[in-house]
Scaffold this motif. Structure first.
Motif, PDB file in Angstrom:
ATOM      1  N   TYR A   1       1.347  -1.048   0.275  1.00  0.00           N
ATOM      2  CA  TYR A   1       0.005   0.122   0.227  1.00  0.00           C
ATOM      3  C   TYR A   1       0.926   1.183  -0.263  1.00  0.00           C
ATOM      4  O   TYR A   1       2.131   0.791   0.691  1.00  0.00           O
TER       5      TYR A   1
ATOM      6  N   TYR B   1      -5.850   7.637   1.081  1.00  0.00           N
ATOM      7  CA  TYR B   1      -7.021   7.660   1.143  1.00  0.00           C
ATOM      8  C   TYR B   1      -7.427   8.814   0.070  1.00  0.00           C
ATOM      9  O   TYR B   1      -6.462   9.539   0.526  1.00  0.00           O
TER      10      TYR B   1
ATOM     11  N   HIS C   1     -14.097   5.285   6.410  1.00  0.00           N
ATOM     12  CA  HIS C   1     -12.889   4.513   4.553  1.00  0.00           C
ATOM     13  C   HIS C   1     -13.642   3.230   4.158  1.00  0.00           C
ATOM     14  O   HIS C   1     -14.041   2.503   4.912  1.00  0.00           O
ATOM     15  N   THR C   2     -13.555   3.164   2.575  1.00  0.00           N
ATOM     16  CA  THR C   2     -13.801   1.706   1.944  1.00  0.00           C
ATOM     17  C   THR C   2     -12.277   1.317   0.754  1.00  0.00           C
ATOM     18  O   THR C   2     -12.452   2.274   0.198  1.00  0.00           O
ATOM     19  N   TYR C   3     -12.416  -0.130   0.390  1.00  0.00           N
ATOM     20  CA  TYR C   3     -11.951  -0.125  -0.177  1.00  0.00           C
ATOM     21  C   TYR C   3     -12.587  -0.524  -1.544  1.00  0.00           C
ATOM     22  O   TYR C   3     -11.929  -1.492  -2.480  1.00  0.00           O
TER      23      TYR C   3
ATOM     24  N   ARG D   1     -13.985   7.504   0.462  1.00  0.00           N
ATOM     25  CA  ARG D   1     -15.093   7.434   1.570  1.00  0.00           C
ATOM     26  C   ARG D   1     -16.185   7.199   1.425  1.00  0.00           C
ATOM     27  O   ARG D   1     -16.317   6.858   0.706  1.00  0.00           O
TER      28      ARG D   1
ATOM     29  N   ASP E   1     -18.139   0.001   7.104  1.00  0.00           N
ATOM     30  CA  ASP E   1     -16.293   0.906   7.057  1.00  0.00           C
ATOM     31  C   ASP E   1     -15.464   0.946   7.559  1.00  0.00           C
ATOM     32  O   ASP E   1     -15.745  -0.431   8.359  1.00  0.00           O
ATOM     33  N   MET E   2     -14.337   0.883   7.307  1.00  0.00           N
ATOM     34  CA  MET E   2     -13.342   0.857   7.915  1.00  0.00           C
ATOM     35  C   MET E   2     -12.638   2.037   8.151  1.00  0.00           C
ATOM     36  O   MET E   2     -11.810   2.993   6.765  1.00  0.00           O
ATOM     37  N   GLU E   3     -11.358   2.280   8.600  1.00  0.00           N
ATOM     38  CA  GLU E   3     -10.121   2.846   8.882  1.00  0.00           C
ATOM     39  C   GLU E   3     -10.720   4.189   8.923  1.00  0.00           C
ATOM     40  O   GLU E   3     -10.287   5.332   8.230  1.00  0.00           O
ATOM     41  N   GLY E   4     -11.530   4.961  10.507  1.00  0.00           N
ATOM     42  CA  GLY E   4     -12.739   6.494  10.432  1.00  0.00           C
ATOM     43  C   GLY E   4     -13.810   6.609   9.079  1.00  0.00           C
ATOM     44  O   GLY E   4     -13.226   7.107   8.911  1.00  0.00           O
TER      45      GLY E   4
ATOM     46  N   ARG F   1       0.279   7.322   1.468  1.00  0.00           N
ATOM     47  CA  ARG F   1      -1.613   7.334   1.976  1.00  0.00           C
ATOM     48  C   ARG F   1      -2.164   7.118   0.700  1.00  0.00           C
ATOM     49  O   ARG F   1      -1.592   7.150  -0.423  1.00  0.00           O
TER      50      ARG F   1
END
Length: 217
Positions: free
Chosen positions: A22, A27, A119-121, A71, A114-117, A25
């Motif tokens: 990854y 996001y 967010h979505t992949y 997001r 969602d994940m990590e505040g 950054r």
């Protein structure tokens, strides 16, 4: 990782070395600035990971997670989701350009939370697994899979952060097909003419055919 391998005392600890390359950054949003594939030098990260694993006796390599996040609330056709799709395509192509890597798995198809505040992949959205619809990144994933699934790399040009056009050239023996992928290594644009080139078909990120004339990268 170093401590584990150093304590192995020469023993080979794994059959396969897997990587999660990854960006620092990942996001894509209005409040954070992502790193594109050239800014975090994905190509050389993969090469260096392979060299590291080979130095410890491992000779099989996978990328078992890769991707960018947006997001969860971003609209389906938002610029953020389009950027996510373009970046995922660049990650998949760059990974395919490293011949030692046997498989690359994009993270991820679908999670209902969602994940990590926030967010979505996800490549698919929806309330549950039986009621989903594709995001833009699903289209680019499909295009990469279609054009590159049985190809091998021939040549890579300008893999880093550069003001030149980055290119990877692949070939498929079974389909008698050559595939060239082109993009800018920075955030500016270039135009390339595709006039008068025999047997050339050009496609954009989503599989739309581009007619004769100039392509803007």
């Amino acid at each position: 990782t170093n401590a584990i391998f150093n304590n192995a005392k020469g023993r080979v600890l794994a059959d396969v070395f897997t990587m999660h390359p990854y960006p620092d950054r990942q996001y894509v949003s209005a409040v954070t600035r992502h790193f594109n594939t050239e800014e975090y030098d994905l190509y050389n990260r993969l090469i260096n990971g392979i060299k590291y694993a080979k130095s410890h006796g491992i000779n099989s390599f996978l990328v078992s997670e890769i991707g960018y996040a947006v997001r969860m609330t971003d609209p389906l056709l938002s610029e953020h989701r389009k950027t996510q799709a373009a970046l995922l395509a660049k990650q998949l192509i760059t990974t395919k350009a490293v011949p030692e890597i046997e498989k690359c798995l994009a993270f991820n198809m679908y999670l209902h939370f969602d994940m990590e505040g926030g967010h979505t992949y996800n490549m698919f959205s929806g309330a549950n697994r039986t009621d989903t619809y594709p995001n833009v990144s699903a289209l680019t994933f499909a295009q990469c899979s279609y054009f590159l699934h049985d190809t091998e790399i021939v040549k890579s040009i300008n893999t880093g952060l550069t003001d030149n056009v980055n290119a990877h050239i692949f070939k498929s023996q079974s389909r008698q097909l050559a595939v060239a992928t082109l993009w800018r290594g920075d955030y500016s644009t270039s135009k390339i003419s595709i006039k008068d080139i025999t047997d050339l078909k050009a496609f954009d990120l989503y599989g739309n055919i581009i007619g004769e004339g100039d392509i803007e990268l």
